[in-house]
Design a protein around this motif. Structure first.
Motif, PDB file in Angstrom:
ATOM      1  N   TYR A 164      85.342  -4.775  -2.956  1.00  0.00           N
ATOM      2  CA  TYR A 164      85.520  -4.595  -1.510  1.00  0.00           C
ATOM      3  C   TYR A 164      84.802  -3.340  -1.010  1.00  0.00           C
ATOM      4  O   TYR A 164      84.047  -3.394  -0.040  1.00  0.00           O
ATOM      5  N   ILE A 165      85.028  -2.216  -1.706  1.00  0.00           N
ATOM      6  CA  ILE A 165      84.393  -0.964  -1.266  1.00  0.00           C
ATOM      7  C   ILE A 165      82.871  -1.065  -1.402  1.00  0.00           C
ATOM      8  O   ILE A 165      82.129  -0.609  -0.533  1.00  0.00           O
ATOM      9  N   GLN A 166      82.398  -1.722  -2.455  1.00  0.00           N
ATOM     10  CA  GLN A 166      80.941  -1.908  -2.616  1.00  0.00           C
ATOM     11  C   GLN A 166      80.367  -2.682  -1.414  1.00  0.00           C
ATOM     12  O   GLN A 166      79.313  -2.334  -0.893  1.00  0.00           O
ATOM     13  N   PHE A 167      81.093  -3.713  -0.991  1.00  0.00           N
ATOM     14  CA  PHE A 167      80.644  -4.483   0.182  1.00  0.00           C
ATOM     15  C   PHE A 167      80.641  -3.603   1.442  1.00  0.00           C
ATOM     16  O   PHE A 167      79.724  -3.671   2.250  1.00  0.00           O
ATOM     17  N   LEU A 168      81.686  -2.763   1.587  1.00  0.00           N
ATOM     18  CA  LEU A 168      81.773  -1.911   2.780  1.00  0.00           C
ATOM     19  C   LEU A 168      80.686  -0.835   2.775  1.00  0.00           C
ATOM     20  O   LEU A 168      80.359  -0.283   3.817  1.00  0.00           O
ATOM     21  N   GLU A 169      80.153  -0.534   1.589  1.00  0.00           N
ATOM     22  CA  GLU A 169      79.080   0.469   1.499  1.00  0.00           C
ATOM     23  C   GLU A 169      77.697  -0.179   1.609  1.00  0.00           C
ATOM     24  O   GLU A 169      76.675   0.483   1.465  1.00  0.00           O
ATOM     25  N   SER A 170      77.683  -1.478   1.856  1.00  0.00           N
ATOM     26  CA  SER A 170      76.415  -2.199   1.945  1.00  0.00           C
ATOM     27  C   SER A 170      75.629  -1.756   3.184  1.00  0.00           C
ATOM     28  O   SER A 170      76.207  -1.400   4.209  1.00  0.00           O
ATOM     29  N   ARG A 171      74.306  -1.808   3.070  1.00  0.00           N
ATOM     30  CA  ARG A 171      73.468  -1.480   4.227  1.00  0.00           C
ATOM     31  C   ARG A 171      73.393  -2.659   5.189  1.00  0.00           C
ATOM     32  O   ARG A 171      72.957  -2.506   6.318  1.00  0.00           O
ATOM     33  N   ASN A 172      73.820  -3.821   4.729  1.00  0.00           N
ATOM     34  CA  ASN A 172      73.770  -5.036   5.550  1.00  0.00           C
ATOM     35  C   ASN A 172      75.082  -5.197   6.302  1.00  0.00           C
ATOM     36  O   ASN A 172      76.156  -5.380   5.722  1.00  0.00           O
ATOM     37  N   ARG A 173      74.986  -5.157   7.633  1.00  0.00           N
ATOM     38  CA  ARG A 173      76.202  -5.162   8.445  1.00  0.00           C
ATOM     39  C   ARG A 173      76.974  -6.484   8.359  1.00  0.00           C
ATOM     40  O   ARG A 173      78.204  -6.494   8.407  1.00  0.00           O
ATOM     41  N   ASP A 174      76.257  -7.584   8.220  1.00  0.00           N
ATOM     42  CA  ASP A 174      76.931  -8.889   8.103  1.00  0.00           C
ATOM     43  C   ASP A 174      77.788  -8.940   6.842  1.00  0.00           C
ATOM     44  O   ASP A 174      78.888  -9.496   6.849  1.00  0.00           O
ATOM     45  N   VAL A 175      77.284  -8.353   5.778  1.00  0.00           N
ATOM     46  CA  VAL A 175      78.034  -8.316   4.511  1.00  0.00           C
ATOM     47  C   VAL A 175      79.326  -7.521   4.704  1.00  0.00           C
ATOM     48  O   VAL A 175      80.410  -7.942   4.299  1.00  0.00           O
ATOM     49  N   ARG A 176      79.194  -6.371   5.379  1.00  0.00           N
ATOM     50  CA  ARG A 176      80.370  -5.517   5.616  1.00  0.00           C
ATOM     51  C   ARG A 176      81.408  -6.251   6.459  1.00  0.00           C
ATOM     52  O   ARG A 176      82.598  -6.280   6.131  1.00  0.00           O
ATOM     53  N   ARG A 177      80.933  -6.860   7.540  1.00  0.00           N
ATOM     54  CA  ARG A 177      81.844  -7.530   8.484  1.00  0.00           C
ATOM     55  C   ARG A 177      82.590  -8.673   7.797  1.00  0.00           C
ATOM     56  O   ARG A 177      83.808  -8.811   7.918  1.00  0.00           O
ATOM     57  N   GLU A 178      81.838  -9.453   7.048  1.00  0.00           N
ATOM     58  CA  GLU A 178      82.440 -10.642   6.417  1.00  0.00           C
ATOM     59  C   GLU A 178      83.486 -10.232   5.370  1.00  0.00           C
ATOM     60  O   GLU A 178      84.567 -10.828   5.283  1.00  0.00           O
ATOM     61  N   ALA A 179      83.167  -9.211   4.583  1.00  0.00           N
ATOM     62  CA  ALA A 179      84.107  -8.742   3.552  1.00  0.00           C
ATOM     63  C   ALA A 179      85.383  -8.198   4.209  1.00  0.00           C
ATOM     64  O   ALA A 179      86.500  -8.467   3.751  1.00  0.00           O
TER      65      ALA A 179
END
Length: 596
Positions: free
Chosen positions: A199-214
């Motif tokens: 989860y935290i890895q996704f929230l640290e993603s540079r891709n905003r769609d990835v962050r939002r979806e997670a």
């Protein structure tokens, strides 16, 4: 080097020297047998603890058993951590754990027996010169006496203990085993199962769609279980209310602070002072929005990196040198011990096959402390080295200046020395850096530590306080009420400059610390105390250093709040938190200037 070394292949200079604790297995076995024998000697004191001479003898035996049990336990477990798959030390670790339990059971009669004496008799014992060394122990027993019940009630409460663990156990099972998270798309567009770790890895993603979806997937999953999770948290709150009432405390909060002898004001001051400084947090959120180049900042943008890929390659030798240079303000004596730790087998440096992950500082009284690392050549590992050596030197100075009984410092104080080292390292690196990108990277790293350790933990602490007060007033802790309280706090803490997404109202449901009630505030107070010390040391020099070293040498010889106060940090006042906030403001201004 992709292949991890086996433990037997690790060169001696990269390992800790556990032989400083026990020369070999035979020495461990001998001490184990002696300690087992000593346990039998406790029987002679049952029912006899009523005069100074006997109590003194009993306390001396208690100290002797505790010290040897600790040495055996620490050695066995550190050997086990070198290679968790090695069955020899797995067995030794189990053996040491069993001995600890046996020792605790064998000594458990001492406090209740002394406490069952009449009050005037206890007062006489405290004043008895023969027990002068144990005055603090006796004072502490007397302080607790009003909250200790009769023998039969205490026995009954001990049996309730298993039931009391139920809310935490149920939450753990639900959270770690039963909750199933959906798949979400990663940066490459592949479907990956969401887990706590990812989860935290996704929230640290540079891709905003990835962050939002997670983010959405995480809280949708919790929302589906909201009734069960609310019932579980409510059960934990009710358990606290039950114990507070039975043990005659004014509130659950005051009961939890009683152990460290901390007044309620320390807790409420923290919340009130952070409230005063929330505009700084709101300003930081606005700066985050600008740096991320988004129209609106959302809750899922809080962990997004603000600086483009920036890699700092720092070898272990470099890390040691930089840490040493950054701690020069603490003076020659401190640096001498630090160097001794680096040179003389205190540290187990690199990862090897089967080695325990993470990092810690540990040890037993009478021998130098030890530090376990899994060093990678990066910034994080350098901060970890500074952090763990802060703990190690705190333990070393406490142990060399205090007798065994009074050497152990409390959890309330534990994070101060480690965080102070990080603060001095950060200050040193910021002053040394001339690269804008590097500076921004460092500032972001530090600002986010403030955000997660001071602001966020204070918000958690405030949530716990409100929830317990509602329950004390007879309100029912429904999922709707819990979510409303939690959502409103997020609005308050993050401010109008960002979109507080409705989904965040379920975050209370996934915080394990809420089952260890009124604990998280210690992260915020420890960080604030350390930041306050660092500020004083950098501004005042020697007088502040002397006070700080006095703090490190105090161990657990007095109540935590008194030890800090003597060293120049009065946590019963808002001042240290204000000092920490002035550091936060200064960092924010540096970031704003760089962002222009």
């Amino acid at each position: 080097m992709n292949q991890l070394a086996k433990r037997s292949e690790v060169p001696a200079e990269h390992r800790w020297k556990l032989e400083d604790l026990f020369a070999d297995q035979a020495a461990w076995d001998k001490e184990y047998q002696e300690t087992k024998q000593a346990l039998k000697q406790l029987e002679q004191f049952h029912g006899k603890l009523s005069d100074a001479a006997t109590i003194k003898q009993c306390f001396e035996l208690e100290d002797d058993i505790s010290l040897h049990t600790e040495r055996l336990y620490v050695y066995a477990n550190m050997k086990h951590h070198e290679d968790m798959a090695d069955p020899t030390y797995q067995a030794l670790s189990d053996k040491s754990i069993k001995l600890s339990v046996e020792a605790n059971e064998a000594m458990s009669f001492i406090s209740p027996e002394i406490l069952s004496l009449p009050s005037e008799k206890l007062e006489q014992l405290v004043a008895d010169p023969e027990l002068a060394f144990y005055k603090r122990t006796l004072d502490e027993l007397i302080r607790q006496k009003q909250h200790v019940l009769g023998k039969s009630e205490e026995a009954l409460l001990a049996q309730v203990g298993n039931l009391a663990q139920a809310p935490g156990t149920i939450f753990g099972m639900l959270n770690n085993a039963d909750l199933k998270f959906p798949k979400v798309k990663n940066e490459q567009g592949e479907e990956v199962e969401l887990t706590h770790g990812r989860y935290i890895q996704f929230l640290e993603s540079r891709n905003r769609d990835v962050r939002r979806e997670a983010f959405k997937a995480m809280y949708d999953t919790y929302a589906k279980q909201k009734n069960t999770l609310a019932a579980t948290l409510a059960a934990n709150v009710n358990k606290n209310l039950f114990y507070a009432k039975v043990r005659k405390y004014p509130s659950a909060l005051e009961m939890s602070l009683f152990g460290d002898n901390i007044k309620k004001e320390v807790y409420t001051n923290l919340i009130d002072t952070i409230h005063e400084h929330l505009p700084l947090m709101h300003r930081y959120m606005e700066l985050r929005r600008k740096l991320l180049k988004v129209d609106e900042l959302h809750m899922y943008d809080l962990f997004a990196p603000l600086v483009e890929e920036f890699d700092m390659n720092i070898s272990y030798e470099e890390a040691k040198k930089t840490v040493t240079d950054s701690l020069k303000p603490l003076g020659e004596d401190y640096l001498k011990v630090l160097q001794e730790g680096f040179d003389n087998g205190w540290i187990d440096i690199y990862e090897n096959e089967g080695k325990r992950s993470g990092a810690y500082s540990w040890g037993a009284y009478g021998t130098h402390p030890y530090v376990l690392l899994n060093h990678k050549d990066n910034l994080n590992s350098m901060f970890t080295l500074a952090h763990e050596m802060g703990h190690a030197l705190h333990s070393y100075l406490s142990d060399t200046n205090q007798p065994y009984r009074y050497a152990q410092y409390t959890i309330f104080l534990a994070e101060v020395a480690s965080t102070l080292n990080e603060a001095l390292l950060m200050d040193y690196m910021l002053n040394k850096s001339s690269d804008t990108k590097e500076k921004m990277y460092l500032l972001t790293y530090y600002m986010d530590q403030f955000r997660t350790t001071v602001f966020r933990q204070t918000m958690f602490a405030e949530f716990e306080k409100i929830v317990h007060e509602k329950a004390e007033q007879g309100e029912s802790l429904t999922p709707q009420l819990l979510s409303q309280i939690y959502y409103d706090l997020n609005k308050l803490y993050y401010g109008d400059k960002m979109v507080v997404d409705q989904d965040i109202e379920m975050e209370w449901a996934r915080i394990p610390h809420f089952y260890n009630s009124f604990y998280v505030y210690k992260y915020a107070t420890g960080f604030s105390a350390a930041t306050s010390f660092a500020k004083q040391i950098l501004e005042e020099g020697q007088p502040a250093v002397d006070r700080y070293l006095g703090f490190l040498k105090s161990g657990g010889s007095d109540y935590s709040i008194n030890i800090l106060k003597r060293a120049g940090v009065d946590m019963s006042s808002p001042e240290p938190i204000r000092q920490a906030m002035s550091v936060f403001k200064d960092l924010l201004e540096q970031m704003e200037a760089l962002a222009q």
